[in-house]
Scaffold this motif. Structure first.
Motif, PDB file in Angstrom:
ATOM      1  N   GLU A 310       0.814  -1.220   0.000  1.00 24.51           N
ATOM      2  CA  GLU A 310       0.000   0.000   0.000  1.00 24.51           C
ATOM      3  C   GLU A 310       0.845   1.267   0.000  1.00 24.51           C
ATOM      4  N   LEU A 311       2.153   1.114  -0.059  1.00 22.19           N
ATOM      5  CA  LEU A 311       3.029   2.283  -0.074  1.00 22.19           C
ATOM      6  C   LEU A 311       2.973   2.955  -1.442  1.00 22.19           C
ATOM      7  N   THR A 312       2.231   4.031  -1.531  1.00 24.73           N
ATOM      8  CA  THR A 312       2.152   4.835  -2.738  1.00 24.73           C
ATOM      9  C   THR A 312       2.362   6.291  -2.349  1.00 24.73           C
ATOM     10  N   ARG A 313       2.623   7.116  -3.319  1.00 18.31           N
ATOM     11  CA  ARG A 313       2.775   8.546  -3.009  1.00 18.31           C
ATOM     12  C   ARG A 313       1.516   9.093  -2.346  1.00 18.31           C
ATOM     13  N   GLU A 314       0.367   8.673  -2.851  1.00 17.58           N
ATOM     14  CA  GLU A 314      -0.888   9.175  -2.300  1.00 17.58           C
ATOM     15  C   GLU A 314      -1.069   8.747  -0.854  1.00 17.58           C
ATOM     16  N   SER A 315      -0.813   7.469  -0.554  1.00 17.21           N
ATOM     17  CA  SER A 315      -0.994   6.984   0.813  1.00 17.21           C
ATOM     18  C   SER A 315       0.028   7.585   1.768  1.00 17.21           C
ATOM     19  N   LEU A 316       1.145   8.052   1.227  1.00 23.55           N
ATOM     20  CA  LEU A 316       2.207   8.649   2.051  1.00 23.55           C
ATOM     21  C   LEU A 316       2.102  10.176   2.114  1.00 23.55           C
ATOM     22  N   ASN A 317       0.971  10.707   1.643  1.00 23.14           N
ATOM     23  CA  ASN A 317       0.726  12.149   1.722  1.00 23.14           C
ATOM     24  C   ASN A 317       1.708  12.942   0.870  1.00 23.14           C
ATOM     25  N   CYS A 318       2.096  12.366  -0.256  1.00 27.33           N
ATOM     26  CA  CYS A 318       3.062  13.020  -1.133  1.00 27.33           C
ATOM     27  C   CYS A 318       2.467  13.167  -2.527  1.00 27.33           C
ATOM     28  N   ASN A 319       2.272  14.385  -2.956  1.00 28.75           N
ATOM     29  CA  ASN A 319       1.712  14.641  -4.279  1.00 28.75           C
ATOM     30  C   ASN A 319       2.755  14.401  -5.364  1.00 28.75           C
ATOM     31  N   SER A 320       2.288  14.285  -6.593  1.00 33.22           N
ATOM     32  CA  SER A 320       3.197  14.003  -7.705  1.00 33.22           C
ATOM     33  C   SER A 320       4.206  15.116  -7.917  1.00 33.22           C
ATOM     34  N   GLU A 321       3.840  16.364  -7.573  1.00 37.02           N
ATOM     35  CA  GLU A 321       4.767  17.487  -7.765  1.00 37.02           C
ATOM     36  C   GLU A 321       5.689  17.705  -6.565  1.00 37.02           C
ATOM     37  N   ILE A 323       8.687  17.064  -3.903  1.00 33.35           N
ATOM     38  CA  ILE A 323      10.013  16.449  -3.872  1.00 33.35           C
ATOM     39  C   ILE A 323       9.979  15.378  -2.786  1.00 33.35           C
ATOM     40  N   LEU A 324      10.184  14.123  -3.179  1.00 31.08           N
ATOM     41  CA  LEU A 324      10.071  13.020  -2.224  1.00 31.08           C
ATOM     42  C   LEU A 324      11.447  12.546  -1.773  1.00 31.08           C
ATOM     43  N   ALA A 325      11.639  12.523  -0.470  1.00 34.93           N
ATOM     44  CA  ALA A 325      12.864  11.971   0.134  1.00 34.93           C
ATOM     45  C   ALA A 325      12.455  10.845   1.077  1.00 34.93           C
ATOM     46  N   VAL A 326      13.181   9.740   1.028  1.00 37.95           N
ATOM     47  CA  VAL A 326      12.928   8.609   1.931  1.00 37.95           C
ATOM     48  C   VAL A 326      14.155   8.429   2.811  1.00 37.95           C
ATOM     49  N   ASN A 327      13.931   8.374   4.105  1.00 42.55           N
ATOM     50  CA  ASN A 327      15.040   8.312   5.059  1.00 42.55           C
ATOM     51  C   ASN A 327      15.017   6.992   5.825  1.00 42.55           C
ATOM     52  N   PHE A 328      16.077   6.193   5.660  1.00 41.36           N
ATOM     53  CA  PHE A 328      16.254   4.972   6.442  1.00 41.36           C
ATOM     54  C   PHE A 328      17.393   5.219   7.428  1.00 41.36           C
ATOM     55  N   ALA A 329      17.050   5.461   8.682  1.00 33.67           N
ATOM     56  CA  ALA A 329      18.053   5.801   9.688  1.00 33.67           C
ATOM     57  C   ALA A 329      18.221   4.663  10.679  1.00 33.67           C
ATOM     58  N   SER A 357       9.640   6.434  -7.116  1.00 35.82           N
ATOM     59  CA  SER A 357      10.472   7.428  -7.817  1.00 35.82           C
ATOM     60  C   SER A 357      10.891   8.578  -6.901  1.00 35.82           C
ATOM     61  N   PRO A 358      11.534   8.273  -5.779  1.00 37.70           N
ATOM     62  CA  PRO A 358      11.975   9.339  -4.875  1.00 37.70           C
ATOM     63  C   PRO A 358      13.126  10.143  -5.483  1.00 37.70           C
ATOM     64  N   SER A 359      13.225  11.393  -5.107  1.00 37.74           N
ATOM     65  CA  SER A 359      14.348  12.220  -5.547  1.00 37.74           C
ATOM     66  C   SER A 359      15.627  11.789  -4.850  1.00 37.74           C
ATOM     67  N   ILE A 360      15.490  11.300  -3.623  1.00 32.47           N
ATOM     68  CA  ILE A 360      16.651  10.856  -2.859  1.00 32.47           C
ATOM     69  C   ILE A 360      16.228   9.859  -1.796  1.00 32.47           C
ATOM     70  N   VAL A 361      17.073   8.869  -1.553  1.00 40.01           N
ATOM     71  CA  VAL A 361      16.899   7.925  -0.447  1.00 40.01           C
ATOM     72  C   VAL A 361      18.185   7.979   0.370  1.00 40.01           C
ATOM     73  N   THR A 362      18.068   8.285   1.635  1.00 31.90           N
ATOM     74  CA  THR A 362      19.246   8.337   2.512  1.00 31.90           C
ATOM     75  C   THR A 362      19.281   7.096   3.391  1.00 31.90           C
ATOM     76  N   ALA A 489      26.919   7.304   6.175  1.00 33.31           N
ATOM     77  CA  ALA A 489      25.735   7.912   5.566  1.00 33.31           C
ATOM     78  C   ALA A 489      25.908   7.883   4.050  1.00 33.31           C
ATOM     79  N   SER A 490      24.846   7.517   3.344  1.00 33.71           N
ATOM     80  CA  SER A 490      24.900   7.494   1.884  1.00 33.71           C
ATOM     81  C   SER A 490      23.553   7.923   1.317  1.00 33.71           C
ATOM     82  N   SER A 491      23.554   8.341   0.060  1.00 35.18           N
ATOM     83  CA  SER A 491      22.308   8.737  -0.594  1.00 35.18           C
ATOM     84  C   SER A 491      22.195   8.064  -1.952  1.00 35.18           C
ATOM     85  N   TRP A 492      20.940   7.831  -2.370  1.00 32.56           N
ATOM     86  CA  TRP A 492      20.643   7.049  -3.575  1.00 32.56           C
ATOM     87  C   TRP A 492      19.475   7.647  -4.317  1.00 32.56           C
ATOM     88  N   CYS A 493      19.385   7.321  -5.588  1.00 28.21           N
ATOM     89  CA  CYS A 493      18.262   7.797  -6.376  1.00 28.21           C
ATOM     90  C   CYS A 493      17.867   6.737  -7.397  1.00 28.21           C
TER      91      CYS A 493
END
Length: 493
Positions: A310-321, A323-329, A357-362, A489-493
């Motif tokens: 069920e992880l979608t942009r809509e369910s995560l409160n993130c609109n298509s426009e 900038i999406l960042a996902v943080n795994f800490a 399609s996140p802009s960045i994953v940390t 720490a690293s970042s991915w796209c």
């Protein structure tokens, strides 16, 4: 199993609506279920030849040729490279026989009821060499010999011991659990307790290596958000799978405010959690709302309880426009991989995140190889890593203080679980950065090396002459003590 675990379910406190003006603090209710298989777009699946090379890199700790051939056949003879069984990758029963270390029986220890000045450290009586010989005996199935060695060691966990002696005490306790887990049960459920969560947060708050890792993630997220200088940053959405006490995002709000120069912007924080009615989440939300309001930044905080599918942009409160960042800490290591489950929840989660399609994953992780490493190597790695970590903490917290004791209890649980447990009972399966690189590539991600601005910004904030070391390596930023990397720490796209 869940994406993140928190068994402490509490009723929420009444909301304070007065602090929610011009903001949106919302909770979404949905059923939380076991992680299920996810269909991933074929564009995210590497070809089999690449998959083979990456998988070999990921499991390079497996020295047994027969075991490795089983892994390879499981990869190359299936249409879905993760769907076939990859069993017992790190089972100590399959470890190659290692030569025993020479051993001299330790003498009896001095009573620990004496004054602090007269305490004799167990390290002087029970050496690391003896500890490693016990580990070797266990790996060879010589339990009676291991028990004989360990019986000479008296478990004390005395807070007045030096940290290196205390460390040996913890590992010896773990090895005793390995010999007889009935008389010496290892900690498993305790690693999901509120007490352990609190002690882990103390580590994050008091170890500079962990604090700097969070800072690096924030800087990398903002670098990605402001990458296109021709556009203004209006909406930034950050998805987090273990928000902790929220302090990372207090810092992110402040860093964002400094970059905006008065321009309007909206920051959305969505945390994926098992229990959205947790009182702690309510407190975190209110804290972040107050901080955002004081800085003049639009803000939304939304805990969600979702199935992986069920992880979608809509369910995560993130609109298509947005900038999406996902943080795994420091939480990916807690999600089982292919060595634990043929469903491989860790890889499935990463692939599902890639489909957003996140802009960045940390990714923030400990530079510690305790996943597929052979048992004796795992014990040695644990000793070396936590010895350096404890030494670094020695300069940050007074020994014997309440917080220090609580933090050490948490570290003790982590070490004992890593050494004593296998399968799903081993809660944390840390890997070194090289293996995270292979794993992320297999999930379809491309390394986005952190800019030099990240290291320069962090280094400039350190006190001159600090023993904390910061350096770039293979696209990640390593934080360590006296040159030994502790976190990356690293970042991915």
């Amino acid at each position: 199993m869940s994406l993140c675990s928190n068994p402490n379910i509490q009723n929420p406190l009444p909301m304070n609506n007065s602090i929610l003006q011009n903001t949106n603090f919302s909770y979404e209710n949905s059923d939380f279920a076991e992680i299920q298989s996810t269909v991933v777009p074929t564009s995210h699946v590497p070809d089999k030849k690449m998959m083979y090379e990456l998988e070999k890199k990921l499991h390079e700790d497996i020295d047994d040729e027969e075991e490795w051939s089983l892994v390879v056949s499981g990869i190359m003879n299936t249409n879905n490279e993760w769907s076939e069984t990859i069993r017992n990758l790190n089972s100590f029963e399959h470890n190659p026989i290692q030569k025993p270390i020479s051993f001299s029986p330790p003498f009896s220890t001095t009573s620990l009821n004496s004054s602090p000045s007269s305490i004799v450290s167990p390290a002087s009586e029970f050496s690391k060499q003896s500890l490693m010989e016990a580990a070797t005996a266990i790996s060879e199935g010589k339990m009676d010999y291991a028990k004989e060695i360990l019986s000479s060691f008296s478990h004390t966990q005395n807070p007045k011991l030096k940290f290196d002696s205390w460390l040996l005490d913890c590992i010896a306790s773990a090895l005793k659990s390995r010999v007889n887990n009935i008389e010496n049960p290892p900690p498993v459920a305790e690693l999901f307790s509120k007490e352990h969560t609190d002690s882990t947060q103390l580590l994050f708050d008091n170890s500079l290596c962990f604090k700097l890792s969070f800072m690096a993630a924030n800087i990398a997220i903002l670098e990605a958000a402001f990458k296109d200088t021709t556009k203004s940053v209006k909406n930034l959405c950050v998805v987090d799978f273990d928000i902790g006490n929220g302090k990372q995002y207090i810092n992110l709000l402040q860093e964002l405010h400094a970059r905006l120069n008065g321009s309007p912007a909206m920051l959305k924080i969505t945390t994926v959690t098992v229990n959205i009615d947790n009182e702690n989440l309510k407190t975190i939300g209110e804290l972040l709302v107050r901080e955002a309001k004081s800085l003049g930044i639009g803000f939304e905080f939304k805990p969600v309880n979702l199935k992986l599918t069920e992880l979608t942009r809509e369910s995560l409160n993130c609109n298509s426009e947005d900038i999406l960042a996902v943080n795994f800490a420091f939480n990916l290591c807690k999600i089982p991989d292919e060595s634990v489950s043929t469903e491989n929840p860790r890889d499935t989660l990463l692939r599902q995140v890639k489909s957003l399609s996140p802009s960045i994953v940390t990714i923030l992780e400990q530079e510690l190889n305790t996943n597929t490493a052979l048992f004796v190597s795992r014990v040695a790695e644990t000793l070396s890593y936590y010895n350096t970590l404890l030494e670094s903490i020695e300069f940050a917290m007074d020994r014997g203080s309440y917080k220090r004791l609580k933090l050490e209890k948490g570290l003790s649980r982590k070490m004992r679980n890593v050494v004593a447990c296998e399968g799903r009972d081993r809660v944390e399966r840390c890997e070194v950065f090289g293996k995270w690189r292979a794993r992320m590539s297999m999930a379809g991600f491309r390394l986005n090396p952190m800019s030099r601005k990240v290291t320069e910004s962090i280094t400039s904030r350190l006190i001159q002459g600090s023993r904390i070391t910061v350096h770039e390596e293979n696209g990640g930023v390593c934080f360590g003590w006296k040159g030994k990397a502790l976190t990356v720490a690293s970042s991915w796209c």
